[in-house]
Enzyme design. Structure first.
Site, PDB file in Angstrom:
ATOM      1  N   VAL A   1       0.865  -1.220  -0.024  1.00  0.00           N
ATOM      2  CA  VAL A   1       0.075   0.063  -0.002  1.00  0.00           C
ATOM      3  C   VAL A   1       1.013   1.251   0.212  1.00  0.00           C
ATOM      4  CG1 VAL A   1      -2.144  -1.149   1.178  1.00  0.00           C
ATOM      5  CG2 VAL A   1      -0.126  -0.177   2.667  1.00  0.00           C
TER       6      VAL A   1
ATOM      7  N   HIS B   1      -4.557  -4.358  -2.271  1.00  0.00           N
ATOM      8  CA  HIS B   1      -4.882  -3.975  -0.679  1.00  0.00           C
ATOM      9  C   HIS B   1      -5.087  -2.588  -0.544  1.00  0.00           C
ATOM     10  CE1 HIS B   1      -3.233  -8.243   0.900  1.00  0.00           C
ATOM     11  NE2 HIS B   1      -4.204  -8.184   0.380  1.00  0.00           N
TER      12      HIS B   1
ATOM     13  N   CYS C   1     -15.489  13.806   6.577  1.00  0.00           N
ATOM     14  CA  CYS C   1     -16.000  14.155   5.390  1.00  0.00           C
ATOM     15  C   CYS C   1     -16.503  15.527   4.766  1.00  0.00           C
ATOM     16  CB  CYS C   1     -17.042  13.116   4.863  1.00  0.00           C
ATOM     17  SG  CYS C   1     -17.494  13.420   3.177  1.00  0.00           S
TER      18      CYS C   1
END
Ligand code: OAD
Ligand code: ZN
Length: 232
Positions: free
Chosen positions: A90, A106, A135
């Site tokens: 990653v 992944h 968010c």
């Protein structure tokens, strides 16, 4: 031309200075997987999980691709559509080395998404001083764009098609313990591929590997790529 499919794991980034998971002193020696890499762990303590991934992300910014990453980039430039790379990593180092035909099964440390509305973010644009980033669209908490245990890896359909159609399957720096990636070699072999691996220790799925080289990817892969290119 032969079709090459590559699978990489944490071992290929070790020589860049990224910790692996299962070697002595690796990440799973100091962190409980169920705390930092599972949906339940995130539900219980999102701050702890974010701290873990913020550290991992910061680590990637301090390191560079090593000769093994660069060798794969060279191989892709020569083979073009006869090359594909699947990585369990990653850290984004393959992309930084120049690889384009890549499936990050992944996920990636550089990205996050909203648990409410799924909006995606670049981690570099988030306020990492906040314990848990929120968010901007719906206010719910964001999570790292990393596949956790019990979750389904990305791109499995695309990967299955590649496993069935490749001529050579090369596995680099992975312990062969985490499924489904650990089982890819069986599918590739069943469908006729020649299988090759480089690893610093014997992987758990060694039985399915036709040619095994014990050693470091950064040392063994560049000459292997040169041999492949000479034979083209
Ligand atoms: P592991 O830590 O399980 O295995 C790394 C392997 O690389 C070991 O077998 C080492 O011997 C080998 N190795 C170390 N340095 C090397 C070097 N310089 N050259 C070649 N080999 C070297 O890491 P992975 O197999 O990638 O998943 O782990 C698979 C998954 O388990 C990860 O993607 C992660 C982890 O839990 C998730 O987080 C979902
Ligand atoms: Zn949202």
């Amino acid at each position: 031309m032969k079709k090459y499919l590559i699978l990489t794991g944490a071992g290929i980034s070790a020589e860049s200075g990224i910790q692996t998971f299962r070697d002595s002193g690796g990440l799973w020696a100091n962190h409980r997987v169920e705390d930092v890499a599972s949906p339940q762990g995130f539900q219980k303590n999102p701050k702890l999980v974010w701290n873990f991934y913020k550290e991992r992300f910061a680590e990637t910014l301090k390191v560079e691709p090593n000769p093994a990453h660069l060798a794969l980039s060279k191989l892709e430039k020569a083979l073009q559509d006869d090359f594909y790379l699947i990585t369990q990593n990653v850290d984004g180092l393959h992309t930084r080395a120049g690889n384009k035909r890549i499936y990050e099964m992944h996920g990636r440390l550089s990205s996050a998404f909203c648990t409410g509305c799924s909006k995606r973010y670049q981690v570099s644009e988030l306020d990492l001083d906040s314990d848990v980033p929120l968010c901007s669209k719906c206010g719910k908490i964001l999570r790292p764009d990393v596949v956790w245990f019990e979750e389904i890896p990305y791109y499995l359909y695309e990967i299955e098609a590649l496993l069935k159609s490749c001529d050579v399957f090369v596995i680099l720096g992975t312990s062969g313990t985490v499924y489904p990636a650990a089982g890819f070699v069986m599918t590739a072999k069943l469908f006729g591929a020649h299988t090759i691996a480089i690893n610093l220790s014997k992987p758990d799925n060694l039985n399915f590997i036709d040619e095994f080289y014990l050693g470091k990817c950064g040392e063994l892969l560049p000459p292997m790529v040169d041999r492949i290119l000479e034979e083209l």
